[in-house]
Design an enzyme around this catalytic site. Structure first.
Site, mmCIF file in Angstrom:
data_model
loop_
_atom_site.group_PDB
_atom_site.id
_atom_site.type_symbol
_atom_site.label_atom_id
_atom_site.label_comp_id
_atom_site.label_asym_id
_atom_site.label_seq_id
_atom_site.Cartn_x
_atom_site.Cartn_y
_atom_site.Cartn_z
ATOM 1 N N GLY A 22 0.840 -1.192 0.000
ATOM 2 C CA GLY A 22 0.000 0.000 0.000
ATOM 3 C C GLY A 22 0.871 1.237 0.000
ATOM 4 C CD GLU A 23 3.861 2.240 3.348
ATOM 5 O OE1 GLU A 23 4.864 2.716 2.765
ATOM 6 O OE2 GLU A 23 3.939 1.526 4.349
ATOM 7 N N GLY A 24 0.967 3.800 -1.634
ATOM 8 C CA GLY A 24 1.311 4.440 -2.903
ATOM 9 C C GLY A 24 2.629 3.960 -3.466
#
Length: 335
Positions: A301-303
């Protein structure tokens, strides 16, 4: 000459066999068409990471406690997370947003306060958010992107952090696509087989409790997270600002699914950066007909997928601008 035709002609006359740059050619076509030019530019690229807590986490659907959401936001602010590393590597502006974390952060210029509440409610028992809260999510998500667009940015990616958000995303995916929950639910933060079965059982109970939502906004109100709703709104606003939209993994793609249900035109601006190792993401990408740029088996996740795919997007723009044509290089084209 229409822009698509002109772009194809420019790409086809580069010093290479027809179609030899594969997906990079598709990217160049897409970016040139969005910007309506044969010489597109990527300006002030940015990634926004939205963080929020989820009431469903109290049911034990994650391998990690809810406190990890706060701890990871603090890690972002210290520059120690994967997304920090990759944004520094590729010179991407990184913005961290508190969309609804169950914590009062001290004032920090690196943290944008867009808090709706201290996490959503547990959708096992009630709707995750109120109509007013959903409206606030859309207002705040749009305002954030407007500000970044006004700075000159024309390409933006979205990441998230929130313990329990794969449960929220699985519910949204299933109710908006009619794909069975069994194909939408995955291990998230790393559940055991028994943990995964428990998660699926609980989410089926939640699905049975709520009437089928009539549209994407109602689905977000029933099952969404504040970060997912704000990303949905931010993507819609990015489209309105004619920005390229880098779509990250499972959670961000579900936010995109919600946005696309609201405005189908957004698909022209979306670049799907990677296929995550969450099984629901694979099925969702297939459902929407997306072809991600990379598959590294990630599920952070997190970009992070956006940050790692950005150099590939750069390459598509650069070959269009800098690569010689057969004519300029004095090379014979195909007979």
């Amino acid at each position: 000459m229409p822009i698509h035709e002109a772009l194809k002609q420019k790409i086809d006359f580069k010093t290479k066999p027809l179609g030899a740059l594969g997906q990079l050619e598709d990217l160049a076509m897409q970016i040139g068409a969005v910007q309506n030019t044969l010489t597109p530019k990527l300006i002030k690229p940015a990634i926004l990471v939205f963080a929020a807590d989820h009431g469903i986490a109290e049911a034990g659907v994650s391998a990690y406690p809810a406190d990890v959401t706060v701890q990871m936001v603090l890690n972002f602010l210290k520059g120690g997370a994967a997304i920090n590393v990759f944004c520094r590597q590729h010179q991407l502006a990184l913005h961290i947003i508190d969309a609804g974390v169950n914590f009062d952060f001290t004032k920090n210029e690196q943290l944008i306060d867009a808090k709706i509440a201290y996490g959503t409610r547990n959708f096992l028992h009630e709707k995750a958010m109120t109509t007013t809260q959903l409206q606030q999510c859309f207002e705040k998500g749009g305002q954030l992107v407007n500000a970044i667009a006004n700075s000159g940015c024309n390409i933006i990616g979205f990441g998230e952090m929130g313990i329990g958000n794969t449960s929220s995303a699985s519910m949204l995916m299933s109710c908006l696509t009619n794909i069975p929950l069994e194909q939408c639910v995955g291990k998230g933060t790393g559940l055991t087989a028994a943990g995964l079965q428990r998660k699926l059982t609980l989410l089926k109970q939640a699905q049975a409790k709520h009437a089928n939502p009539k549209d994407a906004k109602e689905a977000l109100m029933f099952f969404g997270g504040f970060e997912i709703a704000q990303i949905c709104a931010a993507m819609l606003n990015a489209y309105e600002n004619n920005m390229l939209i880098m779509v990250d993994g499972f959670i961000a793609t579900v936010a995109y699914l919600c946005a696309k249900e609201i405005n189908n035109l957004i698909s022209s601006h979306a670049i799907f950066c990677h296929e995550s190792n969450e099984q629901g993401h694979r099925h969702l990408l297939s459902y929407i007909g997306a072809k991600p740029l990379v598959n590294l088996g990630m599920r952070v996740g997190e970009g992070t997928g956006c940050a790692l795919a950005y150099p590939i997007i750069q390459s598509a723009v650069l070959f269009l601008e800098e690569m010689a044509s057969f004519e300029s290089a004095n090379i014979s084209s195909k007979i």
